[in-house]
Design a protein around this motif. Structure first.
Motif, PDB file in Angstrom:
ATOM      1  N   GLY A  14       2.887  43.930  -3.196  1.00 23.90           N
ATOM      2  CA  GLY A  14       1.976  44.346  -2.047  1.00 23.90           C
ATOM      3  C   GLY A  14       2.760  45.367  -1.125  1.00 23.90           C
ATOM      4  N   VAL A  15       2.424  45.412   0.136  1.00 26.42           N
ATOM      5  CA  VAL A  15       2.721  46.536   1.033  1.00 26.42           C
ATOM      6  C   VAL A  15       2.922  45.759   2.441  1.00 26.42           C
ATOM      7  N   ILE A  35      -0.744  41.338  -0.006  1.00 29.78           N
ATOM      8  CA  ILE A  35      -0.148  41.012  -1.328  1.00 29.78           C
ATOM      9  C   ILE A  35      -1.383  41.235  -2.335  1.00 29.78           C
ATOM     10  N   TYR A  36      -1.514  42.052  -3.167  1.00 28.50           N
ATOM     11  CA  TYR A  36      -2.571  42.095  -4.192  1.00 28.50           C
ATOM     12  C   TYR A  36      -2.587  41.098  -5.202  1.00 28.50           C
ATOM     13  N   LYS A  37      -3.706  40.183  -5.119  1.00 31.27           N
ATOM     14  CA  LYS A  37      -3.785  38.917  -5.994  1.00 31.27           C
ATOM     15  C   LYS A  37      -3.952  39.250  -7.308  1.00 31.27           C
ATOM     16  N   THR A  45       4.659  31.759 -12.063  1.00 32.77           N
ATOM     17  CA  THR A  45       5.711  31.090 -10.932  1.00 32.77           C
ATOM     18  C   THR A  45       5.542  31.999  -9.663  1.00 32.77           C
ATOM     19  N   ASP A  46       5.207  33.358 -10.068  1.00 34.04           N
ATOM     20  CA  ASP A  46       4.947  34.127  -8.651  1.00 34.04           C
ATOM     21  C   ASP A  46       3.743  33.671  -8.027  1.00 34.04           C
ATOM     22  N   ARG A  47       2.677  33.153  -8.761  1.00 27.71           N
ATOM     23  CA  ARG A  47       1.534  32.513  -8.071  1.00 27.71           C
ATOM     24  C   ARG A  47       1.949  31.166  -7.162  1.00 27.71           C
ATOM     25  N   ARG A  48       2.723  30.312  -7.913  1.00 26.82           N
ATOM     26  CA  ARG A  48       3.042  29.221  -7.076  1.00 26.82           C
ATOM     27  C   ARG A  48       3.863  29.608  -5.978  1.00 26.82           C
ATOM     28  N   GLU A  74      -7.181  36.010   3.955  1.00 25.64           N
ATOM     29  CA  GLU A  74      -7.615  36.007   2.486  1.00 25.64           C
ATOM     30  C   GLU A  74      -8.878  36.708   2.367  1.00 25.64           C
ATOM     31  N   ASP A  75      -8.934  37.653   1.494  1.00 28.41           N
ATOM     32  CA  ASP A  75     -10.162  38.059   0.912  1.00 28.41           C
ATOM     33  C   ASP A  75     -10.204  38.093  -0.744  1.00 28.41           C
ATOM     34  N   ASP A  76     -11.305  38.536  -1.396  1.00 27.42           N
ATOM     35  CA  ASP A  76     -11.189  38.465  -2.572  1.00 27.42           C
ATOM     36  C   ASP A  76      -9.960  39.189  -3.336  1.00 27.42           C
ATOM     37  N   ASP A  77      -9.422  40.085  -3.022  1.00 26.19           N
ATOM     38  CA  ASP A  77      -8.368  40.864  -3.411  1.00 26.19           C
ATOM     39  C   ASP A  77      -7.158  40.800  -2.867  1.00 26.19           C
ATOM     40  N   TYR A  78      -6.852  40.401  -1.518  1.00 26.21           N
ATOM     41  CA  TYR A  78      -5.429  40.399  -0.963  1.00 26.21           C
ATOM     42  C   TYR A  78      -5.317  39.054  -0.076  1.00 26.21           C
TER      43      TYR A  78
END
Length: 271
Positions: A14-15, A35-37, A45-48, A74-78
């Motif tokens: 992300g940025v 963060i671009y989900k 592991t990154d998701r955790r 939080e939205d659909d993408d970030y």
């Protein structure tokens, strides 16, 4: 409502932006990590880490030396994490030149860092990736410990898993055994060594050789470098960068060490 003002940096997922709240009465700026989900798989592991970091930052919000999480959107993408803005740079910028810190200057930084680490440990959190890049400074020069993506709760059982950064990781982590929160003390000790010496205590030509040097944990104080470093500072280093975890000081004990309580104002020279 958060309004972005300018981009400050980019990472793997992300940025980071400078931002401010359009609804606030003042014009205080914050940082927002967006963060671009979709770049992170749901079972990784990154998701955790992404799920855990906001919870840990909320828990640790009472310490002035830990980066404060102000809000999460939080939205659909970030996923957007709004935190303190630390525009005073990071410790990596200060140590990367190889310049050596005076003992009083190093003591000021280490005391703030250990205050943050001790607060984490009291609440059952180990950071597990203490390094200069994650030690930030705000506009007043106050230290803020950041990046809790590798942090873990401890207490019921010991931790495991190889996490951390080559120069700073504790040997028990590399051995693949269970370990406790004192891995953070080892890493902070390496930071102190670098501040006083201008070089890390363990290194090699590449990560593999560096890991081997860490596992040997042969701590040395080259006379040419440490001639002007006090015996009290060296005593603290030995008790932080200690391979025997049972003899390694806790974060609370470090805050009571004479070198810290005197603010690095010592008269004794290296032995």
């Amino acid at each position: 409502m958060t309004i972005y003002a300018e981009e400050l940096g980019r990472g793997r997922f992300g940025v980071v932006y400078r931002c401010y709240s359009a609804a606030a009465a003042d014009s205080d700026s914050f940082a927002c990590k967006s963060i671009y989900k979709h770049s992170i798989s749901s079972d990784s592991t990154d998701r955790r880490c992404l799920d855990t970091e906001p919870k840990i930052l909320h828990l640790l919000s009472g310490c002035a030396n830990i980066l404060r999480l102000h809000d999460v959107y939080e939205d659909d993408d970030y996923l957007h994490l709004v935190t303190d803005l630390c525009d005073g740079g990071d410790l990596f910028d200060r140590v990367s030149s190889g310049a050596r810190f005076s003992e009083p200057d190093a003591a000021v930084i280490l005391k703030q860092l250990m205050t943050a680490i001790a607060f984490c440990h009291r609440l059952g959190v180990a950071h597990r990736d203490i390094k200069p890049d994650n030690v930030l400074f705000d506009s007043q020069g106050r230290l803020k410990l950041a990046d809790f993506g590798s942090a873990e709760f401890f207490g019921v059982s010991e931790m495991n898993g190889v996490v951390g950064t080559p120069y700073y990781v504790a040997p028990e982590v590399l051995r693949g055994s269970n370990y406790n929160e004192k891995v953070d003390v080892w890493s902070a000790g390496v930071i102190l060594y670098i501040m006083l010496a201008g070089v890390p205590p363990f290194f090699g030509d590449g990560p593999a050789e560096t890991f081997e040097a860490v596992l040997r944990a042969n701590l040395r104080f080259p006379p040419k470098i440490f001639r002007s470093v006090s015996a009290e500072a060296k005593d603290l280093l030995r008790k932080m960068i200690c391979r025997d975890v049972s003899r390694r000081l806790s974060a609370e004990q470090i805050l009571r060490h004479p070198w810290i309580t005197s603010g690095g104002q010592t008269s004794s020279m290296a032995d």
